[in-house]
Design an enzyme around this catalytic site. Structure first.
Site, PDB file in Angstrom:
ATOM      1  N   HIS A  24       0.817  -1.227   0.000  1.00 51.84           N
ATOM      2  CA  HIS A  24       0.000   0.000   0.000  1.00 51.84           C
ATOM      3  C   HIS A  24       0.847   1.272   0.000  1.00 51.84           C
ATOM      4  O   HIS A  24       0.712   2.150   0.842  1.00 51.84           O
ATOM      5  CB  HIS A  24      -1.104  -0.005   1.067  1.00 51.84           C
ATOM      6  CG  HIS A  24      -0.710  -0.265   2.500  1.00 51.84           C
ATOM      7  ND1 HIS A  24       0.262   0.436   3.143  1.00 51.84           N
ATOM      8  CD2 HIS A  24      -1.205  -1.142   3.410  1.00 51.84           C
ATOM      9  CE1 HIS A  24       0.357  -0.001   4.383  1.00 51.84           C
ATOM     10  NE2 HIS A  24      -0.513  -0.954   4.568  1.00 51.84           N
ATOM     11  N   HIS A  78      -5.228  -8.778  14.611  1.00 50.74           N
ATOM     12  CA  HIS A  78      -5.355  -7.547  13.814  1.00 50.74           C
ATOM     13  C   HIS A  78      -6.107  -7.896  12.531  1.00 50.74           C
ATOM     14  O   HIS A  78      -5.808  -8.892  11.891  1.00 50.74           O
ATOM     15  CB  HIS A  78      -3.934  -7.048  13.514  1.00 50.74           C
ATOM     16  CG  HIS A  78      -3.828  -5.863  12.633  1.00 50.74           C
ATOM     17  ND1 HIS A  78      -4.731  -4.826  12.625  1.00 50.74           N
ATOM     18  CD2 HIS A  78      -2.868  -5.522  11.722  1.00 50.74           C
ATOM     19  CE1 HIS A  78      -4.339  -3.912  11.744  1.00 50.74           C
ATOM     20  NE2 HIS A  78      -3.220  -4.314  11.185  1.00 50.74           N
ATOM     21  N   GLU A  80      -6.404  -6.106   9.654  1.00 49.96           N
ATOM     22  CA  GLU A  80      -5.944  -5.668   8.325  1.00 49.96           C
ATOM     23  C   GLU A  80      -5.769  -6.906   7.444  1.00 49.96           C
ATOM     24  O   GLU A  80      -5.354  -7.971   7.908  1.00 49.96           O
ATOM     25  CB  GLU A  80      -4.638  -4.857   8.424  1.00 49.96           C
ATOM     26  CG  GLU A  80      -4.349  -4.163   7.102  1.00 49.96           C
ATOM     27  CD  GLU A  80      -3.317  -3.042   7.197  1.00 49.96           C
ATOM     28  OE1 GLU A  80      -2.707  -2.848   8.254  1.00 49.96           O
ATOM     29  OE2 GLU A  80      -3.141  -2.347   6.168  1.00 49.96           O
ATOM     30  N   ASP A  82      -3.867  -8.213   5.267  1.00 53.11           N
ATOM     31  CA  ASP A  82      -2.684  -9.071   5.109  1.00 53.11           C
ATOM     32  C   ASP A  82      -2.651 -10.150   6.191  1.00 53.11           C
ATOM     33  O   ASP A  82      -1.923 -11.133   6.069  1.00 53.11           O
ATOM     34  CB  ASP A  82      -1.379  -8.250   5.098  1.00 53.11           C
ATOM     35  CG  ASP A  82      -1.254  -7.270   6.252  1.00 53.11           C
ATOM     36  OD1 ASP A  82      -2.285  -6.759   6.719  1.00 53.11           O
ATOM     37  OD2 ASP A  82      -0.116  -7.014   6.684  1.00 53.11           O
ATOM     38  N   HIS A 145      -1.217  -0.872  15.019  1.00 54.79           N
ATOM     39  CA  HIS A 145      -1.410   0.459  14.466  1.00 54.79           C
ATOM     40  C   HIS A 145      -2.837   0.708  13.992  1.00 54.79           C
ATOM     41  O   HIS A 145      -3.102   1.737  13.360  1.00 54.79           O
ATOM     42  CB  HIS A 145      -0.415   0.680  13.310  1.00 54.79           C
ATOM     43  CG  HIS A 145      -0.703  -0.189  12.105  1.00 54.79           C
ATOM     44  ND1 HIS A 145      -0.869   0.342  10.850  1.00 54.79           N
ATOM     45  CD2 HIS A 145      -0.917  -1.516  11.961  1.00 54.79           C
ATOM     46  CE1 HIS A 145      -1.120  -0.605   9.974  1.00 54.79           C
ATOM     47  NE2 HIS A 145      -1.147  -1.744  10.627  1.00 54.79           N
ATOM     48  N   ASP A 164       1.741  -6.680  14.063  1.00 51.36           N
ATOM     49  CA  ASP A 164       2.589  -5.797  13.250  1.00 51.36           C
ATOM     50  C   ASP A 164       3.770  -5.191  14.017  1.00 51.36           C
ATOM     51  O   ASP A 164       4.797  -4.860  13.413  1.00 51.36           O
ATOM     52  CB  ASP A 164       1.757  -4.645  12.689  1.00 51.36           C
ATOM     53  CG  ASP A 164       0.957  -5.044  11.449  1.00 51.36           C
ATOM     54  OD1 ASP A 164       1.380  -5.985  10.753  1.00 51.36           O
ATOM     55  OD2 ASP A 164      -0.073  -4.410  11.180  1.00 51.36           O
ATOM     56  N   TYR A 192      10.545  -0.123   8.398  1.00 53.95           N
ATOM     57  CA  TYR A 192       9.184  -0.499   8.799  1.00 53.95           C
ATOM     58  C   TYR A 192       8.641   0.486   9.841  1.00 53.95           C
ATOM     59  O   TYR A 192       7.522   0.993   9.732  1.00 53.95           O
ATOM     60  CB  TYR A 192       9.259  -1.914   9.375  1.00 53.95           C
ATOM     61  CG  TYR A 192       7.964  -2.584   9.739  1.00 53.95           C
ATOM     62  CD1 TYR A 192       7.332  -3.450   8.854  1.00 53.95           C
ATOM     63  CD2 TYR A 192       7.386  -2.400  10.991  1.00 53.95           C
ATOM     64  CE1 TYR A 192       6.161  -4.100   9.203  1.00 53.95           C
ATOM     65  CE2 TYR A 192       6.219  -3.041  11.343  1.00 53.95           C
ATOM     66  CZ  TYR A 192       5.612  -3.901  10.447  1.00 53.95           C
ATOM     67  OH  TYR A 192       4.458  -4.538  10.809  1.00 53.95           O
ATOM     68  N   HIS A 225       5.309  -9.950  10.563  1.00 52.97           N
ATOM     69  CA  HIS A 225       6.100  -9.786   9.339  1.00 52.97           C
ATOM     70  C   HIS A 225       7.575  -9.967   9.670  1.00 52.97           C
ATOM     71  O   HIS A 225       8.054  -9.450  10.694  1.00 52.97           O
ATOM     72  CB  HIS A 225       5.929  -8.379   8.747  1.00 52.97           C
ATOM     73  CG  HIS A 225       4.524  -8.053   8.325  1.00 52.97           C
ATOM     74  ND1 HIS A 225       3.921  -8.625   7.231  1.00 52.97           N
ATOM     75  CD2 HIS A 225       3.621  -7.196   8.847  1.00 52.97           C
ATOM     76  CE1 HIS A 225       2.694  -8.129   7.100  1.00 52.97           C
ATOM     77  NE2 HIS A 225       2.491  -7.270   8.076  1.00 52.97           N
TER      78      HIS A 225
HETATM   79 FE1  FEO Z   1      -1.499  -3.717   9.795  1.00 54.62          FE
HETATM   80 FE2  FEO Z   1       0.532  -6.226   8.640  1.00 54.62          FE
HETATM   81  O1  FEO Z   1      -1.025  -5.206   8.782  1.00 54.62           O
END
Ligand code: FEO
Length: 395
Positions: A24, A78, A80, A82, A145, A164, A192, A225
């Site tokens: 993104h 989370h 989101e 991903d 986040h 994250d 990051y 990640h």
């Molecule tokens: Fe906030 Fe890795 O997504």
């Protein structure tokens, strides 16, 4: 696949996205991973899922250890996508699994997937879940986040799964911090933080303090990640504390673009002036560097000097994009200065200064504009500007 074990009966079952380069808008030059974890006990638990395009990898990795239908819980740290976009498929395979999320996570699940998941249990900070010999403890982390974000902590193994937080966009065949190049690891951790968490520095600092005050021992940090911090989890905690506090070096980042080379000449003269005073200088010419790289350099710099030629009475588009990105990420305690070339009416320096003023940035008022092509005197003024800024951040 060789099973990747964090501790006895705790496995990494995620996916490696070697080829993603645009996350993104964040330039992920080294790819990424979507980490999911499987905990086997009296109850079997999956912590997070992966981006939907990698759902087959997740199912394969789980199936190599247990049948997905034997999952009792799926924790959504989370929402989101991903991390949650494989949930519809996994939840169908694990028909009897209870989904666990924070209260805002439950809301976000409904907002993303409708009423697809019937069995969602919410947890708040301090809630625990006994799954056999192990206890899972939950810690809400709103705005780290997203509003729904939370951490899961495995009490007996002292493993923190903060989604994250503490991650890196780093694809690799290795899963642990002690297996990868340390310079690359910290570079990606810094990139990051700068591009995702910079604006949330005060919340990051508060959350670290909260965890320290709770006195929970942490032997391992398993983010969503990149690699898992098992050798030295304190290394990334200390780095986050430093970044969140806005600690910076005697370093100036010059971010600019150019049309016919005039702003480029100015940038190089400013850099020479700064270097003459012994400060570190990084040049980010947009269209050669990108916003991601520029913000990473800015994270630990004391000053940012932005240059733009005037185009159509305003900023050059790449510089406009950079300032939109930078003002959103709210770099803390930097000195900003602006320069550029113009042909007749000017406007870029005024527009950049106005944008920075609105963002509440501290501005070094000796901004510099030069008509058409800088001559020797103009370049001396640029050199002096570089010297001035360097002196100011060195005192
Ligand atoms: Fe906030 Fe890795 O997504």
């Amino acid at each position: 696949m060789t099973k990747v074990s964090l501790a006895e009966n705790i496995y990494w079952v995620g996916a490696v996205d070697w080829n993603i380069r645009d996350f993104h808008g964040y330039h992920t030059r080294r790819g990424s991973t979507y980490n999911a974890y499987l905990i086997l006990d009296d109850k079997n638990v999956l912590v997070d899922t992966v981006k939907h395009t990698f759902c087959d990898d997740l199912v394969t990795h789980i199936s190599e250890i247990i049948e997905p239908e034997k999952l009792d819980y799926i924790i959504v740290n989370h929402v989101e996508m991903d991390h949650s976009s494989s949930l519809p498929k996994i939840a169908k395979l694990a028909k009897n699994a209870t989904i666990i999320a924070s209260p805002r996570g439950k809301e976000a699940l409904i907002e993303h997937y409708g009423q697809e998941f019937a069995n969602v249990q919410t947890v708040k900070t301090g809630d625990t879940l006994k799954i056999g010999a192990r206890t899972l403890s939950f810690l809400e982390a709103p705005m780290l986040h997203w509003p729904d974000s939370m951490f899961t902590y495995i009490v007996e193994d002292k493993i923190l799964m903060p989604n994250d937080a503490f991650g890196q966009h780093l694809a690799s065949g290795e899963r642990f911090d002690d297996e990868v190049d340390q310079h690359i690891l910290m570079e990606e951790a810094q990139t990051y933080y700068a591009n995702i968490l910079m604006l949330l520095g005060p919340l990051v600092a508060k959350k670290i303090q909260e965890v320290v005050q709770m006195g929970i021992p942490i032997d391992m940090i398993a983010p969503s990640h990149g690699v898992i911090w098992r050798k030295d989890p304190t290394k990334i905690i200390k780095a986050y504390a430093s970044w969140a506090a806005g600690e910076a070096k005697k370093k100036i980042v010059i971010v600019y673009d150019t049309m016919w080379g005039s702003t480029d000449k100015m940038a190089r003269a400013i850099a020479e002036g700064a270097v003459s005073q012994g400060v570190d200088v990084k040049m980010c010419k947009l269209r050669a560097s990108d916003n991601t790289e520029a913000m990473t350099e800015i994270l630990d710099a004391k000053a940012v000097v932005v240059g733009s030629p005037t185009l159509n009475n305003g900023m050059f588009p790449t510089v406009g994009s950079f300032l939109t990105y930078a003002t959103g990420l709210k770099p803390k305690d930097k000195l900003w200065s602006f320069f550029g070339s113009f042909g007749w009416g000017g406007g870029a320096v005024r527009a950049m200064t106005e944008t920075a003023r609105k963002a509440g940035f501290e501005i070094h008022e000796a901004n510099l504009q030069i008509k058409y092509i800088p001559d020797e005197d103009d370049l001396k003024r640029c050199f002096e500007l570089g010297k001035q800024i360097a002196t100011k951040i060195s005192t």
